[in-house]
Structures are given as C-alpha cells and as structure tokens.
Motif scaffolding. Structure first.
Motif, mmCIF file in Angstrom:
data_model
loop_
_atom_site.group_PDB
_atom_site.id
_atom_site.type_symbol
_atom_site.label_atom_id
_atom_site.label_comp_id
_atom_site.label_asym_id
_atom_site.label_seq_id
_atom_site.Cartn_x
_atom_site.Cartn_y
_atom_site.Cartn_z
ATOM 1 N N GLU A 26 0.837 -1.037 -0.033
ATOM 2 C CA GLU A 26 -0.199 0.113 -0.167
ATOM 3 C C GLU A 26 0.955 1.229 0.074
ATOM 4 O OE1 GLU A 26 -3.704 2.067 2.498
ATOM 5 O OE2 GLU A 26 -3.068 -0.006 2.958
ATOM 6 N N ALA A 27 1.927 1.144 0.888
ATOM 7 C CA ALA A 27 2.765 2.470 0.739
ATOM 8 C C ALA A 27 3.498 2.608 -0.813
ATOM 9 C CB ALA A 27 3.953 1.866 1.599
ATOM 10 N N GLN A 28 3.727 1.847 -1.394
ATOM 11 C CA GLN A 28 4.196 1.875 -2.887
ATOM 12 C C GLN A 28 3.182 2.490 -3.618
ATOM 13 O OE1 GLN A 28 6.143 -1.459 -4.609
ATOM 14 N NE2 GLN A 28 5.798 -0.467 -6.710
ATOM 15 N N PHE A 29 2.162 2.190 -3.570
ATOM 16 C CA PHE A 29 0.955 2.888 -4.155
ATOM 17 C C PHE A 29 0.840 4.052 -3.881
ATOM 18 C CE2 PHE A 29 -3.755 3.712 -4.502
ATOM 19 C CZ PHE A 29 -3.553 3.670 -6.020
ATOM 20 N N LEU A 30 0.551 4.464 -2.695
ATOM 21 C CA LEU A 30 0.474 5.813 -2.103
ATOM 22 C C LEU A 30 1.519 6.735 -2.717
ATOM 23 C CD1 LEU A 30 -1.311 5.259 1.329
ATOM 24 C CD2 LEU A 30 -2.458 6.049 -0.449
ATOM 25 N N GLY A 31 2.750 6.514 -2.418
ATOM 26 C CA GLY A 31 3.849 7.225 -2.673
ATOM 27 C C GLY A 31 4.056 7.339 -4.014
ATOM 28 N N GLU A 32 3.300 6.310 -5.044
ATOM 29 C CA GLU A 32 3.563 6.968 -6.587
ATOM 30 C C GLU A 32 2.353 7.785 -6.980
ATOM 31 O OE1 GLU A 32 4.337 3.018 -8.291
ATOM 32 O OE2 GLU A 32 6.191 2.647 -7.491
ATOM 33 N N THR A 33 1.353 7.707 -6.347
ATOM 34 C CA THR A 33 0.133 8.191 -6.716
ATOM 35 C C THR A 33 -0.385 9.787 -5.994
ATOM 36 O OG1 THR A 33 -1.383 6.886 -5.384
ATOM 37 C CG2 THR A 33 -0.862 6.159 -7.609
ATOM 38 N N GLU A 34 0.190 9.825 -4.846
ATOM 39 C CA GLU A 34 -0.052 11.006 -4.276
ATOM 40 C C GLU A 34 1.040 12.030 -3.771
ATOM 41 O OE1 GLU A 34 -3.188 11.916 -3.071
ATOM 42 O OE2 GLU A 34 -4.248 10.116 -3.871
ATOM 43 N N PRO A 35 0.946 13.085 -3.862
ATOM 44 C CA PRO A 35 1.934 14.180 -3.479
ATOM 45 C C PRO A 35 2.295 14.422 -1.898
ATOM 46 C CG PRO A 35 0.199 15.457 -4.026
ATOM 47 C CD PRO A 35 -0.504 13.846 -4.128
ATOM 48 N N TYR A 36 3.356 13.998 -1.438
ATOM 49 C CA TYR A 36 3.687 14.283 -0.099
ATOM 50 C C TYR A 36 4.893 15.144 0.312
ATOM 51 C CZ TYR A 36 0.556 10.227 0.616
ATOM 52 O OH TYR A 36 -0.323 9.320 0.629
ATOM 53 N N ASP A 37 4.766 15.797 1.211
ATOM 54 C CA ASP A 37 5.690 16.808 1.708
ATOM 55 C C ASP A 37 7.030 16.013 2.349
ATOM 56 O OD1 ASP A 37 4.628 19.586 0.797
ATOM 57 O OD2 ASP A 37 3.127 18.739 2.240
ATOM 58 N N ALA A 38 6.759 14.743 2.923
ATOM 59 C CA ALA A 38 7.640 13.894 3.584
ATOM 60 C C ALA A 38 6.845 12.662 3.647
ATOM 61 C CB ALA A 38 8.089 14.772 4.889
ATOM 62 N N VAL A 39 7.878 11.577 3.856
ATOM 63 C CA VAL A 39 7.397 10.376 4.277
ATOM 64 C C VAL A 39 8.030 9.694 5.587
ATOM 65 C CG1 VAL A 39 7.371 7.851 3.449
ATOM 66 C CG2 VAL A 39 7.022 9.726 1.981
ATOM 67 N N VAL A 40 7.676 9.039 6.275
ATOM 68 C CA VAL A 40 8.145 8.314 7.547
ATOM 69 C C VAL A 40 7.796 6.781 7.149
ATOM 70 C CG1 VAL A 40 8.084 7.939 9.909
ATOM 71 C CG2 VAL A 40 7.687 10.138 8.947
ATOM 72 N N LEU A 41 9.138 5.933 6.841
ATOM 73 C CA LEU A 41 9.090 4.713 6.456
ATOM 74 C C LEU A 41 9.775 3.873 7.269
ATOM 75 C CD1 LEU A 41 8.365 2.890 4.032
ATOM 76 C CD2 LEU A 41 10.622 3.609 3.122
ATOM 77 N N ASP A 42 9.006 2.917 7.821
ATOM 78 C CA ASP A 42 9.738 1.662 8.553
ATOM 79 C C ASP A 42 10.254 0.809 7.441
ATOM 80 O OD1 ASP A 42 10.486 0.103 10.469
ATOM 81 O OD2 ASP A 42 8.475 -0.820 10.524
ATOM 82 N N LEU A 43 11.346 0.266 7.661
ATOM 83 C CA LEU A 43 11.891 -0.627 6.895
ATOM 84 C C LEU A 43 11.631 -2.172 6.989
ATOM 85 C CD1 LEU A 43 15.690 0.611 6.735
ATOM 86 C CD2 LEU A 43 13.693 1.094 5.081
#
Length: 224
Positions: A35-52
């Motif tokens: 879901e993260a990959q989909f949102l990051g590629e389709t929505e504009p964000y000012d920043a992302v906090v990403l757990d590995l």
C-alpha cells in the motif's frame, strides 16, 4: 503539510498519527509495503516516514521503487537499533535521514521539520515574509509580533504558502497538500480558507493570480 506514515506496528502507528496531526500535518497511513508503494507513487507528499521492516514488501524495496518512479519527496526511515546495514541500504535506496528505534517523538518531528524545510530551500528554522512570521516547531504564527489565532487548516495553508513564498500555487496543489486521502476534497473550500486567512494576516499579503492560484509576498516596504 501532508505526510505519509508507513509503519506496521499498530500501537506505534497510532501514537505517531496522533503526534503528527497535533503538529499540524495531514497524515495518510499505510500498514504494509504494498500500500505504501501505491500511495507514494500516486499521491504528493511533503515528507514520508518509512519503517524498513514491513510486511508484503520491505521498506528498502519500496523506497527503491519510489525513486525509480521519480518520487522526490524527502524520506525519513525508521530502523531497528544497531542495524547499521539497514541504514546504509536505506541511504543507498534514496533515504534522506534515519531514526533508530526506540526514539523520542520530538526528535522525529524535529527531523521532519528539517527535511521539509530543506526540500523547500529554507535554511532558517522559522519562516518569515515581511512582518509575518511562522514557527513550525511551536506551530505558531504572528504579524508584527502579535500572535495569530489560526485553525489547523488555516495554519497548514499559511505554512505551505510561506514555504513556497513568491511562487504561484494552484488551488489543486493546495488541496493535495492540505488534506489527507480520506478528506472530502473540494478546491472551492480553498477560497474560503484564503479569505479567512486574509482577514487575520492582512488582505494584501496573499495575492490572487487569476486563473493560476495564490502567491504570498511581503507588503511593499517590508523586507522579504
């Protein structure tokens, strides 16, 4: 500011969503890498906090795919204590900063502020536009030293305009960066919030560029 939070731990994600919202961010949430990959590629964000350490697709793979797809938003990765190899892999995949678990929420917020500020080309922690001042750490704004009483959406709007002061910003861009994905978005409401903001900061600080959007500038005679 609109942030994507990617974290599979329900307790930590709930805590972080609340803290980010309290700090003035519109927050979207993804519990897994897919879901993260989909949102990051389709929505504009000012920043992302990403757990590995994510289910379905790991965070490093997600980040690599984002960067290959052209996603340029600054990314703060969360790693397990002592996992130096994860940090290296995260940076090599395109991360901008990292934070080791466990961490203090105040540090995460401070690092996010720095990432957003640098991405917009600002070196100073506080923003200024003439006599108008905004302190992202305290989430407060003032004119000529007089504090402004702003709603959360008015503050977000002012923050975004001041981060990009001098540039014309369309209503569509403002909608994309002020609201999370679950909000009933209507670009016409931007006009309402701009009108309210003008009453509080002065009618001439926000310029309407007909057919294009809005631009915030110092008043004549004020320093930038």
């Amino acid at each position: 500011m609109r942030v994507l939070l990617v974290e599979d731990d329900p307790d930590l994600s709930r805590q972080l969503k609340g803290s980010l919202a309290d700090a003035g961010y519109a927050v979207d949430y993804a519990p897994d890498g897919e879901e993260a990959q989909f949102l990051g590629e389709t929505e504009p964000y000012d920043a992302v906090v990403l757990d590995l350490g994510l289910p379905k697709t790991d965070g490093v793979t997600v980040l690599e795919r984002w960067r290959k797809a052209g996603m340029a938003s600054p990314v703060l990765i969360l790693t397990a204590r002592g996992a130096w190899s994860e940090k290296v892999a995260g940076f090599d995949a395109g991360a901008d900063d990292y934070l080791t678990k466990p961490f203090h929420t105040e540090e995460l917020l401070a690092r996010l502020r720095a990432l957003v500020r640098r991405a917009a080309g600002h070196a100073q922690p506080a923003l200024a536009c003439g006599a108008l001042r905004l302190d992202p750490k305290a989430a407060r704004a003032s004119v000529d030293g007089e504090p402004l009483r702003l709603t959360s959406l008015e503050y977000r709007l002012l923050h975004y305009l001041m981060l990009h002061q001098g540039r014309v910003i369309s209503r569509t861009e403002l909608v994309e960066h002020l609201y999370d994905q679950d909000f009933d978005r209507d670009s016409n409401t931007i006009e309402v919030f701009v009108g309210r903001l003008r009453k509080k900061i002065g009618p001439d600080r926000i310029e309407t560029v007909r057919g294009l959007g809005y631009r915030i500038l110092p008043l004549k005679g004020e320093a930038g």
